[in-house]
Design an enzyme around this catalytic site. Sequence first.
Site, PDB file in Angstrom:
ATOM      1  N   SER A  42       0.845  -1.189   0.000  1.00 24.79           N
ATOM      2  CA  SER A  42       0.000   0.000   0.000  1.00 24.79           C
ATOM      3  C   SER A  42       0.885   1.246   0.000  1.00 24.79           C
ATOM      4  O   SER A  42       2.059   1.175   0.362  1.00 24.79           O
ATOM      5  CB  SER A  42      -0.861  -0.055   1.262  1.00 24.79           C
ATOM      6  N   GLY A  92      -3.279  -0.476  -3.581  1.00 24.17           N
ATOM      7  CA  GLY A  92      -1.912  -0.056  -3.306  1.00 24.17           C
ATOM      8  C   GLY A  92      -1.475   1.279  -3.847  1.00 24.17           C
ATOM      9  O   GLY A  92      -0.407   1.772  -3.474  1.00 24.17           O
ATOM     10  N   GLY A 123      -8.230   1.399  -2.172  1.00 23.21           N
ATOM     11  CA  GLY A 123      -8.827   1.896  -0.928  1.00 23.21           C
ATOM     12  C   GLY A 123      -8.403   3.337  -0.715  1.00 23.21           C
ATOM     13  O   GLY A 123      -9.166   4.280  -0.882  1.00 23.21           O
ATOM     14  N   TYR A 175       3.740   4.394  11.418  1.00 23.03           N
ATOM     15  CA  TYR A 175       4.595   4.329  10.236  1.00 23.03           C
ATOM     16  C   TYR A 175       5.514   5.542  10.103  1.00 23.03           C
ATOM     17  O   TYR A 175       6.206   5.673   9.096  1.00 23.03           O
ATOM     18  CB  TYR A 175       3.747   4.255   8.948  1.00 23.03           C
ATOM     19  N   CYS A 202      -1.649  10.215  26.712  1.00 22.04           N
ATOM     20  CA  CYS A 202      -0.588  10.357  27.713  1.00 22.04           C
ATOM     21  C   CYS A 202       0.681   9.624  27.309  1.00 22.04           C
ATOM     22  O   CYS A 202       1.130   8.727  28.015  1.00 22.04           O
ATOM     23  CB  CYS A 202      -1.090   9.891  29.061  1.00 22.04           C
ATOM     24  N   TYR A 238      -7.572   5.156   6.387  1.00 12.85           N
ATOM     25  CA  TYR A 238      -6.789   4.589   7.489  1.00 12.85           C
ATOM     26  C   TYR A 238      -6.635   5.562   8.660  1.00 12.85           C
ATOM     27  O   TYR A 238      -5.633   5.560   9.357  1.00 12.85           O
ATOM     28  CB  TYR A 238      -5.423   4.098   6.988  1.00 12.85           C
TER      29      TYR A 238
HETATM   30  N1  LLP Z   1      -6.439  -5.251  -1.294  1.00 18.11           N
HETATM   31  C1  LLP Z   1      -5.803  -5.890  -0.295  1.00 18.11           C
HETATM   32  C2  LLP Z   1      -5.742  -7.336  -0.321  1.00 18.11           C
HETATM   33  C3  LLP Z   1      -5.201  -5.172   0.737  1.00 18.11           C
HETATM   34  O1  LLP Z   1      -4.571  -5.802   1.709  1.00 18.11           O
HETATM   35  C4  LLP Z   1      -5.288  -3.754   0.745  1.00 18.11           C
HETATM   36  C5  LLP Z   1      -4.680  -2.969   1.825  1.00 18.11           C
HETATM   37  C6  LLP Z   1      -5.981  -3.130  -0.302  1.00 18.11           C
HETATM   38  C7  LLP Z   1      -6.538  -3.905  -1.313  1.00 18.11           C
HETATM   39  C8  LLP Z   1      -6.137  -1.639  -0.384  1.00 18.11           C
HETATM   40  O2  LLP Z   1      -4.930  -1.005  -0.517  1.00 18.11           O
HETATM   41  P1  LLP Z   1      -4.853   0.583  -0.764  1.00 18.11           P
HETATM   42  O3  LLP Z   1      -5.400   0.878  -2.122  1.00 18.11           O
HETATM   43  O4  LLP Z   1      -5.643   1.243   0.298  1.00 18.11           O
HETATM   44  O5  LLP Z   1      -3.399   0.871  -0.648  1.00 18.11           O
HETATM   45  N2  LLP Z   1      -2.921   0.879   7.449  1.00 18.11           N
HETATM   46  C9  LLP Z   1      -1.975   1.155   6.386  1.00 18.11           C
HETATM   47  C10 LLP Z   1      -2.434   0.555   5.078  1.00 18.11           C
HETATM   48  C11 LLP Z   1      -2.696  -0.923   5.151  1.00 18.11           C
HETATM   49  C12 LLP Z   1      -3.157  -1.509   3.834  1.00 18.11           C
HETATM   50  C13 LLP Z   1      -3.656  -2.876   4.019  1.00 18.11           C
HETATM   51  N3  LLP Z   1      -4.144  -3.501   2.842  1.00 18.11           N
HETATM   52  C14 LLP Z   1      -1.749   2.643   6.266  1.00 18.11           C
HETATM   53  O6  LLP Z   1      -2.364   3.404   6.986  1.00 18.11           O
HETATM   54  O7  LLP Z   1      -0.924   3.091   5.463  1.00 18.11           O
END
Ligand code: LLP
Length: 421
Positions: free
Chosen positions: A210, A242, A281, A323, A350, A380
């Site tokens: 991602s 991603g 996402g 991160y 805190c 996120y």
């Molecule tokens: N498909 C799968 C199988 C995934 O695991 C993810 C994200 C997506 C799609 C969507 O990815 P995106 O388009 O949002 O990059 N918490 C982290 C990001 C974790 C992503 C997990 N999987 C952050 O805040 O950067």
Amino acid sequence: MRPLPTHLLPDSAEVVDGVLHIGGCNVLDLATEFGTPAFFYDEQHLRDRCREAVAAFGPGVAYATKAFLCAAMAKLAYEEGMHLDVATGGELHVALAAGVPADRLVLHGNNKSSAELRMGIEAGVHRIVVDSFDELDRLDQIHAETGLTPKVLLRLTPGIKAETHDYISTGQDDSKFGFGVSSGAAELAIDRARSAVSVDLVGIHAHIGSQVFAVGSLGRAAGVIGEIARSHEFEELSVGGGLGVPYVEDERAPTISEWGRVVREACAEAGVSARITAEPGRSIAAAAAITVYTVGTIKDLPGIRTYVAVDGGMSDNPRPVLYGSGYETFLPRAVGADRTKPVTVVGKHCESGDLLVRDGLVPPDIAVGDVLATPVTGAYGHSMGSNYNMVLRPPVVFVRDGEARLVVRRQTFDDLSRFDT
Ligand code: LLP
């Protein structure tokens, strides 16, 4: 002198008499009406990104709900023609409860329980993305019990390391996700699923990570699994999500349309005839929202730094702590003002790690009581929020055409005691 770069704001952002408006609504008025902290989403921005994804990848493209999910968001993505990727029983429940038909849902997860699989299969989800041999065992068992045969994709790990934070890089050989291509696990899983009566194998999937800016890596991964899709004549190929988004001044990211083009080209080169789909996402939701806080305390530590403390923190945005992610900050009352004062924006939790903006810049007249905002918090943030320190989770407000609608209400103190027995 460095006013806020406006490309980080939601599409509908306008500055009227120096004040930020989103979706035709004055952000300071929204802060008064809904209180702070709060997430304000530009609804049209969300809709336009969903439409862009459908145009880039076709109607099977799924919104990855882990980025941001509530009933209103599930409905919005569905109305805009997207499928929804749900990665747990909880996400599955929320999407179904929002009225999204099961056949628009793709069930993910590296460790789905039998109960989650059954819930998805009995609801009639569109696809299950299978992640392990243990999951194939569980699917055999569920088939023996129910006679149901779900359509599945196998998640493959193409052995490509995405240029992103290690915690969110998933395509390398050393990964908890998927069946490794280089180890031979992928071919074994394909053979097994092909001959199993418990599943109907329609294709393969890969997600390499991602917050990836280099669409070339996303294209390369598509090429690797495209080759496998071609050799097995699969009808469907999902390239996961991603695509990165800019969070701070100097960052730029490709658009969803550009990503789609690169993936299509890589697949065409690999001779893929499968239907190509994806699961964005962050690129749908991140830039659609800003989080708005109120400044409560300003501490000038001479020769060290100035701490600006706001009424939220790591409980509404844990990304800086998890991160080391960077964010910009600004005052919605003076969007175009020069930001000449270096500050560290912290929350009310805190611990010293409770940072929202490590090296922020704000106008020098910042004062206690000011409304302060961070842009690009639509993905996120709310979804990874917590009740640490029993801080109440903020509301979510959608704004469009001068109207604001509350889609997730602010928690109350009573909510905090609801689970105690
Ligand atoms: N498909 C799968 C199988 C995934 O695991 C993810 C994200 C997506 C799609 C969507 O990815 P995106 O388009 O949002 O990059 N918490 C982290 C990001 C974790 C992503 C997990 N999987 C952050 O805040 O950067």
